[in-house]
Enzyme design. Structure first.
Site, PDB file in Angstrom:
ATOM      1  N   CYS A   2     -33.677  51.756  -0.801  1.00  0.00           N
ATOM      2  CA  CYS A   2     -34.597  52.063  -1.870  1.00  0.00           C
ATOM      3  C   CYS A   2     -33.952  51.950  -3.234  1.00  0.00           C
ATOM      4  O   CYS A   2     -32.749  51.819  -3.377  1.00  0.00           O
ATOM      5  CB  CYS A   2     -35.205  53.423  -1.662  1.00  0.00           C
ATOM      6  SG  CYS A   2     -34.017  54.714  -1.705  1.00  0.00           S
ATOM      7  N   ARG A  27     -34.410  44.625  -2.578  1.00  0.00           N
ATOM      8  CA  ARG A  27     -33.602  45.504  -1.732  1.00  0.00           C
ATOM      9  C   ARG A  27     -34.341  45.909  -0.449  1.00  0.00           C
ATOM     10  O   ARG A  27     -33.722  46.421   0.476  1.00  0.00           O
ATOM     11  CB  ARG A  27     -33.245  46.790  -2.503  1.00  0.00           C
ATOM     12  CG  ARG A  27     -32.411  46.533  -3.735  1.00  0.00           C
ATOM     13  CD  ARG A  27     -32.474  47.698  -4.685  1.00  0.00           C
ATOM     14  NE  ARG A  27     -31.679  48.817  -4.255  1.00  0.00           N
ATOM     15  CZ  ARG A  27     -30.450  49.070  -4.670  1.00  0.00           C
ATOM     16  NH1 ARG A  27     -29.873  48.252  -5.520  1.00  0.00           N
ATOM     17  NH2 ARG A  27     -29.796  50.114  -4.255  1.00  0.00           N
ATOM     18  N   TRP A  75     -37.221  53.330   1.230  1.00  0.00           N
ATOM     19  CA  TRP A  75     -36.992  52.779   2.572  1.00  0.00           C
ATOM     20  C   TRP A  75     -36.687  53.986   3.437  1.00  0.00           C
ATOM     21  O   TRP A  75     -35.642  54.606   3.317  1.00  0.00           O
ATOM     22  CB  TRP A  75     -35.827  51.782   2.541  1.00  0.00           C
ATOM     23  CG  TRP A  75     -35.653  51.060   3.829  1.00  0.00           C
ATOM     24  CD1 TRP A  75     -36.319  49.958   4.255  1.00  0.00           C
ATOM     25  CD2 TRP A  75     -34.728  51.402   4.879  1.00  0.00           C
ATOM     26  NE1 TRP A  75     -35.882  49.597   5.506  1.00  0.00           N
ATOM     27  CE2 TRP A  75     -34.907  50.463   5.911  1.00  0.00           C
ATOM     28  CE3 TRP A  75     -33.779  52.413   5.051  1.00  0.00           C
ATOM     29  CZ2 TRP A  75     -34.177  50.505   7.088  1.00  0.00           C
ATOM     30  CZ3 TRP A  75     -33.058  52.447   6.218  1.00  0.00           C
ATOM     31  CH2 TRP A  75     -33.260  51.493   7.221  1.00  0.00           C
ATOM     32  N   ASN A 100     -32.187  58.498  -3.740  1.00  0.00           N
ATOM     33  CA  ASN A 100     -31.708  57.421  -2.873  1.00  0.00           C
ATOM     34  C   ASN A 100     -30.584  58.016  -2.044  1.00  0.00           C
ATOM     35  O   ASN A 100     -29.652  58.577  -2.592  1.00  0.00           O
ATOM     36  CB  ASN A 100     -31.200  56.283  -3.757  1.00  0.00           C
ATOM     37  CG  ASN A 100     -30.610  55.138  -2.967  1.00  0.00           C
ATOM     38  OD1 ASN A 100     -30.568  55.162  -1.742  1.00  0.00           O
ATOM     39  ND2 ASN A 100     -30.153  54.131  -3.664  1.00  0.00           N
ATOM     40  N   GLY A 101     -30.685  57.940  -0.721  1.00  0.00           N
ATOM     41  CA  GLY A 101     -29.617  58.450   0.136  1.00  0.00           C
ATOM     42  C   GLY A 101     -30.144  59.399   1.198  1.00  0.00           C
ATOM     43  O   GLY A 101     -31.316  59.357   1.564  1.00  0.00           O
ATOM     44  N   GLU A 483     -13.165  32.489  13.029  1.00  0.00           N
ATOM     45  CA  GLU A 483     -13.891  32.358  11.768  1.00  0.00           C
ATOM     46  C   GLU A 483     -13.074  31.515  10.780  1.00  0.00           C
ATOM     47  O   GLU A 483     -13.636  30.693  10.055  1.00  0.00           O
ATOM     48  CB  GLU A 483     -14.196  33.764  11.212  1.00  0.00           C
ATOM     49  CG  GLU A 483     -14.861  33.819   9.855  1.00  0.00           C
ATOM     50  CD  GLU A 483     -16.202  33.094   9.768  1.00  0.00           C
ATOM     51  OE1 GLU A 483     -16.774  32.705  10.797  1.00  0.00           O
ATOM     52  OE2 GLU A 483     -16.654  32.888   8.622  1.00  0.00           O
ATOM     53  N   LYS A 487     -14.345  28.010   9.112  1.00  0.00           N
ATOM     54  CA  LYS A 487     -14.377  27.741   7.668  1.00  0.00           C
ATOM     55  C   LYS A 487     -13.700  26.418   7.369  1.00  0.00           C
ATOM     56  O   LYS A 487     -14.206  25.604   6.615  1.00  0.00           O
ATOM     57  CB  LYS A 487     -13.633  28.827   6.872  1.00  0.00           C
ATOM     58  CG  LYS A 487     -14.289  30.161   6.612  1.00  0.00           C
ATOM     59  CD  LYS A 487     -15.620  30.154   5.959  1.00  0.00           C
ATOM     60  CE  LYS A 487     -16.659  29.891   7.006  1.00  0.00           C
ATOM     61  NZ  LYS A 487     -17.716  30.763   7.262  1.00  0.00           N
ATOM     62  N   GLU A 490     -15.792  23.441   8.595  1.00  0.00           N
ATOM     63  CA  GLU A 490     -17.051  23.295   7.846  1.00  0.00           C
ATOM     64  C   GLU A 490     -16.843  22.599   6.501  1.00  0.00           C
ATOM     65  O   GLU A 490     -17.633  21.739   6.125  1.00  0.00           O
ATOM     66  CB  GLU A 490     -17.654  24.687   7.531  1.00  0.00           C
ATOM     67  CG  GLU A 490     -18.443  25.318   8.660  1.00  0.00           C
ATOM     68  CD  GLU A 490     -18.982  26.700   8.281  1.00  0.00           C
ATOM     69  OE1 GLU A 490     -20.132  26.979   8.607  1.00  0.00           O
ATOM     70  OE2 GLU A 490     -18.244  27.498   7.650  1.00  0.00           O
ATOM     71  N   HIS A 506      -1.586  27.824  28.256  1.00  0.00           N
ATOM     72  CA  HIS A 506      -2.532  27.362  29.277  1.00  0.00           C
ATOM     73  C   HIS A 506      -3.225  26.072  28.848  1.00  0.00           C
ATOM     74  O   HIS A 506      -4.263  25.732  29.392  1.00  0.00           O
ATOM     75  CB  HIS A 506      -3.561  28.452  29.575  1.00  0.00           C
ATOM     76  CG  HIS A 506      -2.935  29.685  30.152  1.00  0.00           C
ATOM     77  ND1 HIS A 506      -2.514  29.774  31.451  1.00  0.00           N
ATOM     78  CD2 HIS A 506      -2.616  30.862  29.577  1.00  0.00           C
ATOM     79  CE1 HIS A 506      -1.976  30.957  31.668  1.00  0.00           C
ATOM     80  NE2 HIS A 506      -2.013  31.638  30.531  1.00  0.00           N
ATOM     81  N   LYS A 605     -27.951  26.001   5.020  1.00  0.00           N
ATOM     82  CA  LYS A 605     -27.617  27.412   4.876  1.00  0.00           C
ATOM     83  C   LYS A 605     -28.318  28.291   5.903  1.00  0.00           C
ATOM     84  O   LYS A 605     -27.716  29.089   6.580  1.00  0.00           O
ATOM     85  CB  LYS A 605     -27.971  27.860   3.452  1.00  0.00           C
ATOM     86  CG  LYS A 605     -27.623  29.311   3.153  1.00  0.00           C
ATOM     87  CD  LYS A 605     -26.128  29.498   3.077  1.00  0.00           C
ATOM     88  CE  LYS A 605     -25.714  30.941   2.999  1.00  0.00           C
ATOM     89  NZ  LYS A 605     -24.311  31.120   3.435  1.00  0.00           N
TER      90      LYS A 605
HETATM   91  N1  HGA Z   1     -33.905  60.015   2.571  1.00  0.00           N
HETATM   92  C1  HGA Z   1     -34.939  59.640   1.638  1.00  0.00           C
HETATM   93  C2  HGA Z   1     -34.523  58.445   0.788  1.00  0.00           C
HETATM   94  C3  HGA Z   1     -34.300  57.231   1.605  1.00  0.00           C
HETATM   95  C4  HGA Z   1     -33.478  56.146   0.986  1.00  0.00           C
HETATM   96  O1  HGA Z   1     -32.578  56.341   0.177  1.00  0.00           O
HETATM   97  N2  HGA Z   1     -33.684  54.900   1.405  1.00  0.00           N
HETATM   98  O2  HGA Z   1     -32.904  53.840   0.989  1.00  0.00           O
HETATM   99  C5  HGA Z   1     -36.247  59.387   2.357  1.00  0.00           C
HETATM  100  O3  HGA Z   1     -36.289  59.164   3.577  1.00  0.00           O
HETATM  101  O4  HGA Z   1     -37.272  59.393   1.679  1.00  0.00           O
END
Ligand code: HGA
Length: 610
Positions: A2, A27, A75, A100-101, A483, A487, A490, A506, A605
């Site tokens: 978020c 995001r 999110w 956020n978090g 990897e 690279k 490629e 072997h 890509k």
């Molecule tokens: N924990 C909060 C915020 C979620 C969040 O940071 N998403 O990236 C919630 O669930 O609303």
């Protein structure tokens, strides 16, 4: 993940907030909302499930005008995506907050606040913070003090922005483990999760440090650090091109993307790890439930993502003790396979549209497994939409066809996942803390490797006139060698093969002579002595060795043995760090050979066809 936007200004902020949210849409999110203070006794709020465009329509119909406001794209981690769970959350009519978090101890705080008489209208962890600050506000009468005294009660990762109708001239923000930047204007100031959100209104930014709390008014910004000491944070101008799809000062996108790695690895960790723990809810609202009783992990991917999956297998079996199989998607989808009970199906794809990986996921869904986890760099992609759990890598757009930063951020996400799974399988808190602390050191260690660029460029000259090469590694460094070989082939078109070092005798040893450079990655781990014997085998056949080794591994430079010494790295995080010198080596070989580094012949890509 978020996004947050906020503004305090002479002018109306509604348009600024909406445009900021639009710029954060990349995001990924499930709902959007905003709250505006207009001098009246209440905060005005609008929230919509779905797109920012739905919120824009709602505020067009019922405008939220005012000079102070906060906005959010969510999110979900706690509580389903819904209008009621969308941010901002409020306590009373006046206080509004965006977050956020993850607040790990939200349940305990929720019980306590309920007992104090607060009523909850959402299932989120965020709403507890709203009520906690409101409770403090009633006692202390100052929003700044109320936020400050709430912080020591919060465990987890957060960036918070808070406003109150009774204090209509400022917003209070703080951060711990989630990103937050202040946009410095003239007679107005802003905040956001990243600079891109604020580019229409300012190009001057101040980055908050972990533990900072800031009081933001239109003509003044005051910041205190974790200890409560007033601090100044430097204001920097946004460098155009540095973050967007432009090469900026770099000759190629690939080189720019290699150099972005310290930043994007750190961004991939933000909001998902504290100092000592992984926050498993960051994988999705159902993470705890779905990770419980996982008995087997099936990883599916293609190309570079497949190599990331191969590294993860070592981690998953070692740390979680859960059996793990890894297979390329194009093989998996066309054979009969047995899905073991309680299998977690883990797909890795930079674009989230890789045709074979998607087909394998859809097929496996029919066969039945416990849950699907996607590790992906593109929000809203098919893979993300069709999976139960998601860890978005924060690599940003990757333009170079040869993947670099997408790979190291995939590894970062995979290690975070492994630790979450391992906790369900008895990993001790001490071991988790040790590995999380090693993970925090990775961005700095990658920067140290980037500082060796000149020496690696020098080394690359030896490959210019060669047609074949061998890459060797042992343990979790074997996929790193794979990897590295990928690279080189490629972008320089030199034939490169990777082998587990123990397999040399072997077969591939028959190829070794002075025309076959042999590249080896040798961190100082249990296998280094065995690896050294393998190197002797090469040397005895006249093969020229190029070794990237830990300073303390005791690999000595001599005639025909070129050693690039690397700083000490934790055994678990070593695959992330040791990838970087191999990327630089391939890059310089390709530049010397004059190939099209960013768009190598015959390759695309995003492989959206079978
Ligand atoms: N924990 C909060 C915020 C979620 C969040 O940071 N998403 O990236 C919630 O669930 O609303």
């Amino acid at each position: 993940m978020c996004g947050i936007v906020g503004a305090v200004s002479e002018r109306d902020v509604q348009g600024i907030l909406l445009e900021g949210l639009r710029r954060l849409e990349y995001r990924g999110y499930d709902s959007a909302g905003m709250a505006v203070i207009n001098g009246g006794p209440h905060a005005q709020r609008a929230r919509e499930l779905g797109k920012v465009s739905a919120l824009a329509e709602a505020v067009e119909a019922n405008p939220l005008n005012g000079h102070l406001g906060i906005a959010h794209t969510r999110w979900a981690t706690h509580g389903e995506p819904s209008q009621l769970n969308a941010h901002p959350h409020m306590s009373g009519d006046g206080l509004a907050i965006v977050h956020n978090g993850i607040i790990e101890n939200y349940q305990e705080l929720r019980d306590e606040l309920k007992a104090d008489g607060f009523e909850f209208t959402s299932q989120t962890d965020t709403e507890v913070v709203a009520h906690l600050i409101q409770k403090n506000y009633r006692e202390q009468g100052s929003l700044y003090d109320a936020v400050k005294s709430a912080i020591p009660r919060l465990r987890g990762a957060y960036a918070l922005a808070v406003v109150h109708a009774d204090e209509p001239d400022h917003l209070v923000v703080c951060r711990e483990g989630s990103p937050l930047v202040i946009g410095v204007g003239i007679g107005e100031n802003f905040i956001a999760s990243d600079q891109l959100a604020l580019l229409p209104v300012t190009d001057r930014f101040m980055f908050l440090e972990e533990g900072d709390i800031a009081d933001i008014r239109k003509d003044r910004i005051e910041i205190h650090d974790r200890e409560g000491t007033p601090v100044e944070r430097e204001t920097n101008r946004f460098e155009h091109g540095a973050d967007s799809a432009e090469k900026g000062e770099y000759r190629h996108f690939m080189l720019k993307e290699i150099y972005e790695q310290p930043k994007v690895i750190k961004a991939t960790m933000e909001g998902r790890v504290t100092d000592s723990r992984v926050l498993e809810q960051a994988l999705g609202t159902e993470a705890a439930n779905l990770l419980d009783n996982v008995r087997h992990v099936q990883i599916i991917a293609c190309g570079t993502s497949y190599h990331a999956g191969m590294v993860a297998r070592y981690w998953i079996e070692e740390l979680a003790g859960v059996p793990c199989s890894v297979e390329v998607a194009s093989e998996f989808r066309y054979r009969k396979h047995v899905i073991q009970p309680d299998t977690l199906f883990l797909c890795i794809s930079q674009s989230g549209e890789t045709a074979d990986t998607l087909a394998a996921l859809r097929q496996a869904k029919k066969a039945g497994f416990r849950a699907a986890l996607a590790i992906c760099n593109v929000p809203g992609s098919s893979l993300v939409r069709e999976s139960d759990l998601v860890i978005m890598t924060q690599a940003g757009p990757e333009i170079g066809v040869a993947s670099t930063k997408a790979f190291t951020t995939q590894l970062t996400a995979l290690l975070i996942f492994t630790l979450a799974l391992a906790r369900h399988n008895g990993l001790s808190a001490e071991r988790e803390a040790d590995i999380v602390s090693a993970l925090h050191q990775v961005p700095g260690q990658v920067s140290d490797i980037l500082a060796l660029n000149g020496g690696i460029e020098e080394m690359s000259r030896a490959f210019m006139d060669k047609f074949h090469s061998l890459f060797l590694g042992r343990g979790s460094q074997f996929p790193v060698a794979m990897e590295g070989a990928l690279k080189l082939k490629e972008i320089s078109y030199i034939h490169a093969e990777a082998y587990p070092a123990g397999e040399l005798k072997h077969g591939p040893l028959a190829l070794v002579d002075s025309e076959m450079p042999v590249v080896t990655v040798a961190p100082n781990n249990d296998l280094v002595e065995k690896l050294k014997s393998n190197l002797e085998e090469v040397r005895a056949r006249g093969g020229e060795l190029f070794v990237f080794a830990d300073k303390s591994a005791g690999v000595k430079a001599e005639e025909g043995v070129h050693v690039m010494q690397l700083p000490p790295v934790h055994e678990i995080t070593a695959p992330i760090v040791y990838t970087v010198p191999l990327q630089l080596l391939s890059y310089h070989v390709a530049v010397l050979k004059g190939t099209d580094v960013d768009q190598p012949r015959n390759l695309a890509k995003s492989v959206t066809v079978e």
